[in-house]
Design a protein around this motif. Structure first.
Motif, PDB file in Angstrom:
ATOM      1  N   ILE A  14      34.304  50.430  31.576  1.00  0.00           N
ATOM      2  CA  ILE A  14      33.737  49.192  31.016  1.00  0.00           C
ATOM      3  C   ILE A  14      34.827  48.129  30.902  1.00  0.00           C
ATOM      4  N   LYS A  15      35.972  48.509  30.368  1.00  0.00           N
ATOM      5  CA  LYS A  15      37.082  47.560  30.193  1.00  0.00           C
ATOM      6  C   LYS A  15      37.496  46.951  31.525  1.00  0.00           C
ATOM      7  N   GLU A  16      37.715  47.805  32.524  1.00  0.00           N
ATOM      8  CA  GLU A  16      38.166  47.319  33.829  1.00  0.00           C
ATOM      9  C   GLU A  16      37.108  46.438  34.489  1.00  0.00           C
ATOM     10  N   VAL A  21      35.074  40.915  35.981  1.00  0.00           N
ATOM     11  CA  VAL A  21      34.025  39.885  36.037  1.00  0.00           C
ATOM     12  C   VAL A  21      34.486  38.626  35.324  1.00  0.00           C
ATOM     13  N   TRP A  22      35.131  38.799  34.170  1.00  0.00           N
ATOM     14  CA  TRP A  22      35.573  37.649  33.380  1.00  0.00           C
ATOM     15  C   TRP A  22      36.784  36.938  33.990  1.00  0.00           C
ATOM     16  N   GLY A  36      38.561  34.731  31.469  1.00  0.00           N
ATOM     17  CA  GLY A  36      39.881  35.192  31.039  1.00  0.00           C
ATOM     18  C   GLY A  36      39.878  36.119  29.846  1.00  0.00           C
ATOM     19  N   ALA A  37      38.697  36.542  29.383  1.00  0.00           N
ATOM     20  CA  ALA A  37      38.612  37.372  28.181  1.00  0.00           C
ATOM     21  C   ALA A  37      39.226  38.755  28.397  1.00  0.00           C
ATOM     22  N   LYS A  38      39.829  39.269  27.329  1.00  0.00           N
ATOM     23  CA  LYS A  38      40.410  40.612  27.341  1.00  0.00           C
ATOM     24  C   LYS A  38      39.953  41.370  26.092  1.00  0.00           C
ATOM     25  N   TRP A  39      39.771  42.683  26.258  1.00  0.00           N
ATOM     26  CA  TRP A  39      39.440  43.524  25.110  1.00  0.00           C
ATOM     27  C   TRP A  39      40.681  43.747  24.259  1.00  0.00           C
ATOM     28  N   LEU A 201      28.644  43.218  33.828  1.00  0.00           N
ATOM     29  CA  LEU A 201      29.137  44.397  34.536  1.00  0.00           C
ATOM     30  C   LEU A 201      28.888  44.380  36.045  1.00  0.00           C
ATOM     31  N   ASP A 202      28.261  43.318  36.546  1.00  0.00           N
ATOM     32  CA  ASP A 202      27.948  43.260  37.981  1.00  0.00           C
ATOM     33  C   ASP A 202      27.171  44.509  38.408  1.00  0.00           C
TER      34      ASP A 202
END
Length: 280
Positions: A14-16, A21-22, A36-39, A201-202
């Motif tokens: 999910i993270k990758e 996508v972002w 550009g969002a990051k977890w 998530l495409d």
């Protein structure tokens, strides 16, 4: 597409996938506000500190989610129309337990308030297990308070989504609440996140409709199959006390892989499954 079944592998997937996508500055694939969002994952020490601060207990699956994902470093951009004017707002996506104290504390109180409002509001909710409905407001509240004290802890994830916090449950459900309308988002974090993050998530393909002569997006078969399997009937699926509230409305039966059809109805609207007897 390979979607991991192991929860840890899945959370990293999910993270990758979301961050990929972002990373594309194109609103046709990257939702507004997420470029550009990051977890921002948490450490075990941070999670322990949060449990103490908020007097909550995360399940092992929830802790895993918090360590790998938790929250993102961007706000969601929400646009809506109000009296002909387009309003734009920045909203919290997943709650950040290190920053969103006020939102989290307020949201933790909401399930009680929402359910109690529906008992005394237009829906007149009254569960069968509560017996005959008293005329006295004080007595009704006493019965409701006793029942609610047994409902498993509901820990905020985002908006009206809550993780059911009971490590002893075989399944680890996530629910969405709006008054007495309690909807299951998934019987585990894997299904929930595929459901919640479907637009990040495409996981759609374009399918051509011969009648309309145009393409429509459809979720890929792998994800559809996961949803179908997760929502199948299984006698081990339970949410103590809250199960009866979910099934109070006919739409809630699907949560447990069941169907409810009012007698002799050609159209099946969402209806109460129980009408309480009231004190004379």
């Amino acid at each position: 597409m390979y979607i991991p079944t192991d929860l840890t592998e899945f959370l990293y997937w999910i993270k990758e996938r979301t961050e990929m996508v972002w990373s594309v500055d194109d609103e046709s694939c990257c939702p507004k506000g997420f470029y550009g969002a990051k977890w921002q994952g948490l450490t075990d020490d941070q999670i322990d500190s949060i449990e103490t601060k908020y007097d909550v207990k995360f399940t092992s699956d929830h802790r895993n989610f918090l360590k790998i994902l938790h929250a993102i470093d961007k706000k969601e951009i929400v646009e809506y129309e109000d009296e002909g004017e387009i309003i734009t707002e920045e909203c919290t996506f997943f709650y950040n337990w290190l920053e969103n104290d006020d939102e989290i504390l307020e949201t933790m109180k909401e399930p009680y308030k929402w359910l109690w409002y529906d008992i005394n509001g237009i829906n007149n909710v009254w569960l069968k297990s509560w017996g005959i409905k008293p005329k006295s407001l004080e007595k009704r509240k006493e019965i409701f308070d006793e029942w609610f004290s047994h409902v498993p802890s509901l820990i905020p994830l985002r908006g009206t989504r809550f993780a059911v916090s009971d490590e002893y449950l075989l399944w680890k459900p996530i629910v969405s609440m709006n008054g007495s309308d309690v909807v299951l988002m998934g019987w585990d974090f894997r299904t929930y996140l595929l459901n919640e993050l479907r637009n990040h998530l495409d996981i759609y393909i374009d399918v051509f409709d011969e009648e309309d002569q145009r393409f429509y997006p459809e979720i890929i078969d792998e994800v559809t199959n996961i949803f179908s399997e997760n929502f199948k009937y299984d006698e081990t699926k339970d949410i103590p006390y809250l199960k009866e509230m979910i099934m109070y409305w006919s739409s809630g039966w699907k949560t447990f892989g069941l169907n409810y059809h009012p007698a002799n109805a050609k159209v099946h609207p969402i209806v109460k499954t129980y009408i309480a007897e009231e004190e004379k």
